[in-house]
Design a protein around this motif. Structure first.
Motif, short mmCIF file in Angstrom:
data_model
loop_
_atom_site.label_atom_id
_atom_site.label_comp_id
_atom_site.label_asym_id
_atom_site.label_seq_id
_atom_site.Cartn_x
_atom_site.Cartn_y
_atom_site.Cartn_z
N GLU A 51 15.36 2.38 1.29
CA GLU A 51 13.94 2.64 1.57
C GLU A 51 13.23 3.11 0.30
O GLU A 51 13.85 3.24 -0.76
CB GLU A 51 13.81 3.69 2.68
N SER A 52 11.94 3.34 0.43
CA SER A 52 11.20 3.87 -0.71
C SER A 52 10.27 4.98 -0.23
O SER A 52 9.97 5.07 0.96
CB SER A 52 10.41 2.76 -1.41
N ILE A 53 9.82 5.79 -1.16
CA ILE A 53 8.83 6.83 -0.87
C ILE A 53 7.63 6.62 -1.77
O ILE A 53 7.75 6.06 -2.86
CB ILE A 53 9.40 8.26 -1.05
N SER A 54 6.47 7.03 -1.31
CA SER A 54 5.28 6.89 -2.15
C SER A 54 4.46 8.18 -2.15
O SER A 54 3.29 8.19 -2.56
CB SER A 54 4.42 5.71 -1.67
N TYR A 55 5.09 9.26 -1.72
CA TYR A 55 4.41 10.56 -1.70
C TYR A 55 5.47 11.66 -1.81
O TYR A 55 6.56 11.55 -1.23
CB TYR A 55 3.62 10.73 -0.39
N ASP A 111 -1.43 25.90 -3.23
CA ASP A 111 -0.27 26.17 -4.09
C ASP A 111 0.80 25.07 -3.98
O ASP A 111 1.96 25.29 -4.28
CB ASP A 111 0.32 27.55 -3.76
N THR A 112 0.35 23.91 -3.52
CA THR A 112 1.27 22.78 -3.40
C THR A 112 0.87 21.68 -4.40
O THR A 112 -0.31 21.34 -4.50
CB THR A 112 1.22 22.20 -1.97
N VAL A 113 1.87 21.16 -5.12
CA VAL A 113 1.59 20.03 -6.01
C VAL A 113 1.97 18.76 -5.26
O VAL A 113 2.94 18.74 -4.50
CB VAL A 113 2.36 20.17 -7.34
N TYR A 114 1.14 17.72 -5.41
CA TYR A 114 1.40 16.47 -4.70
C TYR A 114 1.33 15.28 -5.65
O TYR A 114 0.64 15.34 -6.67
CB TYR A 114 0.41 16.28 -3.54
N VAL A 115 2.04 14.22 -5.29
CA VAL A 115 2.04 12.97 -6.05
C VAL A 115 1.92 11.82 -5.06
O VAL A 115 2.64 11.79 -4.06
CB VAL A 115 3.35 12.76 -6.84
N GLU A 116 1.00 10.89 -5.32
CA GLU A 116 0.91 9.64 -4.56
C GLU A 116 1.16 8.50 -5.54
O GLU A 116 0.54 8.46 -6.61
CB GLU A 116 -0.48 9.47 -3.96
N CYS A 117 2.04 7.57 -5.17
CA CYS A 117 2.45 6.56 -6.15
C CYS A 117 2.87 5.26 -5.47
O CYS A 117 2.96 5.20 -4.23
CB CYS A 117 3.61 7.12 -6.98
N SER A 118 3.14 4.25 -6.29
CA SER A 118 3.70 3.01 -5.77
C SER A 118 5.11 3.28 -5.25
O SER A 118 5.70 4.32 -5.58
CB SER A 118 3.70 1.95 -6.88
N ASP A 121 -2.44 9.27 -7.41
CA ASP A 121 -3.04 10.60 -7.48
C ASP A 121 -1.96 11.63 -7.78
O ASP A 121 -0.78 11.43 -7.46
CB ASP A 121 -3.75 10.94 -6.17
N PHE A 122 -2.39 12.71 -8.41
CA PHE A 122 -1.51 13.82 -8.78
C PHE A 122 -2.40 15.04 -8.87
O PHE A 122 -3.48 14.98 -9.46
CB PHE A 122 -0.84 13.53 -10.12
#
Ligand SMILES: [Zn+2]
Ligand SMILES: [Zn+2]
Length: 303
Positions: free
Chosen positions: A268-272, A238-245, A232-233
Motif C-alpha cells: 500500500e501507500s500513504i499520502s499523509y 502543535d502537530t506537524v503534517y505532510v501531504e504528498c504523492s 503541503d507541509f
C-alpha cells in the motif's frame, strides 16, 4: 486549530534546476539545447552555473521558461585534495554580468570559502554550497561558513557519476546549531552522461520572474525532490503534517527529539502523515520516499 502551511496556496509551483553547465564551460550542449532539454521534460526554469564564468541569458527566457543568471565559483584547497564549489544565483537580473570571468578565489586557509560567499552576496547573488560529499569536505572544513542561503543535499550529476550526490549530514549539523540554511536538490548536469532531470526544486512563488523565484528561494518557500510531490507541509497547532504523492515512507525529522517515521503497510501507500511535537524541538523537516526509493525533502520549519 488552524493550519499554518509552509507554502502559500495562492501561489503557483515552478519546477527548476539551479545548477547546470553548457558548452560555455564543460557541458556538452549549447545553452539553447540545454534549455530545450529541460523545457521538453516539464521544467519551468534553470540556472547556468558555468565554472568561473558569469552568465545571464535573459534573451533565452520567455513567458513559460526562465533562465536565472548564475555562476559556479571554485575555491581550491590544494593541500588536502578537497575543494569548495559555490553556485551563485542573481536575485534581480539587474546588473547581472554576462560572459564575464569570475576571478579565482584563493583558499588562504579556511578564509577563502567565506570570501567566495561574501563576494557572491555583495554582487547580488544567493550563494549555494555545492556537492559537499563529492568535494570530500569534512564538517570542520565548512562549519564556520556563514551567510550562504542553501546547501546541495542532492546533486544528481555527482550521484550518477560516482554515487557522491546525496549528503544531508552537514546540512543537519548547521540546522542543529540554529543556522537557517535551505537544502536544495540540483542536477549539476553536463549532459555527457544521463545526469539531467534527476534532482530539482519546486518553488512556491507568485510569478515566474527572477525576483519572485529568488525571493521564494531565499525565504525557503520550496521543496527538493528526485520524484515525489509534496502538496503541503506545515503546523496545525502543535502537530506537524505532510501531504504528498503516494509514498512508502514519510519521515518527520526533528531535533533534539528524534521525530518519527511513518510507513505504508506492505503493498500500500500513504499520502499523509502527522506528528505531535513535544514543544521544545528546534526545527522540524520531512522526507517523503516513494515506492521506487525516490525522495522529496521539505525545508525545516524552525519552532
Ligand atoms: Zn561543482
Ligand atoms: Zn557544477
Amino acid at each position: 486549530m488552524t493550519r499554518k502551511s509552509a507554502f502559500c496556496s495562492q501561489y503557483s509551483w515552478f519546477k527548476g534546476n539551479l545548477h547546470c553547465h553548457s558548452t560555455y564551460s564543460d557541458g556538452k550542449l549549447a545553452p539553447h539545447e540545454v534549455i530545450e532539454l529541460y523545457r521538453r521534460n516539464g521544467w519551468d526554469f534553470l540556472a547556468f552555473a558555468e565554472h568561473e564564468l558569469y552568465s545571464n541569458w535573459e534573451d533565452l527566457s520567455d513567458a513559460s521558461f526562465l533562465v536565472l543568471p548564475g555562476v559556479e565559483v571554485e575555491v581550491d584547497v590544494p593541500k588536502f585534495g578537497r575543494c569548495h564549489h559555490l553556485v551563485g544565483i542573481h536575485t534581480s537580473g539587474q546588473g547581472a554580468r554576462h560572459l564575464e570571468n569570475s576571478p579565482p578565489v584563493d583558499m588562504d586557509g579556511m578564509v577563502g570559502a567565506q570570501r567566495g560567499i561574501d563576494r557572491l552576496c555583495s554582487e547580488g547573488y544567493l550563494a549555494i554550497y555545492c556537492h559537499p560529499l563529492w568535494s570530500r569536505v569534512e564538517w570542520e572544513d565548512i562549519s564556520e561558513l556563514r551567510g550562504f542561503n542553501a546547501i546541495e543535499i542532492y546533486n544528481h550529476g555527482c550521484e550518477v557519476e560516482s554515487h557522491t550526490g546525496i549528503h544531508l549530514g552537514h546540512w543537519d549539523s548547521f540546522l542543529r546549531r540554529g543556522i537557517v540554511l535551505w537544502g536544495v536538490a540540483v542536477d549539476d548536469s553536463h549532459q555527457w552522461i544521463e545526469d539531467y532531470c534527476g534532482g530539482w526544486i519546486m518553488v512556491n512563488a507568485p510569478r515566474l520572474t527572477v525576483h519572485d523565484l529568488t525571493a521564494a528561494i531565499a525565504a525557503g518557500r520550496f521543496y527538493s525532490s528526485t520524484g515525489p510531490t509534496i502538496a503541503d507541509f506545515g503546523l496545525d497547532g502543535d502537530t506537524v503534517y505532510v501531504e504528498c504523492s503516494p509514498a512508502r515512507a514519510i519521515h518527520i525529522v526533528t531535533y533534539e527529539e528524534k521525530g518519527r517515521s511513518h510507513y505504508a503497510p506492505p503493498g500500500e501507500s500513504i499520502s499523509y502523515a502527522s506528528h505531535s511535537l513535544r514543544g521544545d524541538e528546534l526545527f522540524v523537516r520531512a522526507e517523503v520516499v516513494d515506492s521506487q526509493g525516490r525522495i522529496a525533502w521539505t525545508n525545516p520549519i524552525f519552532l
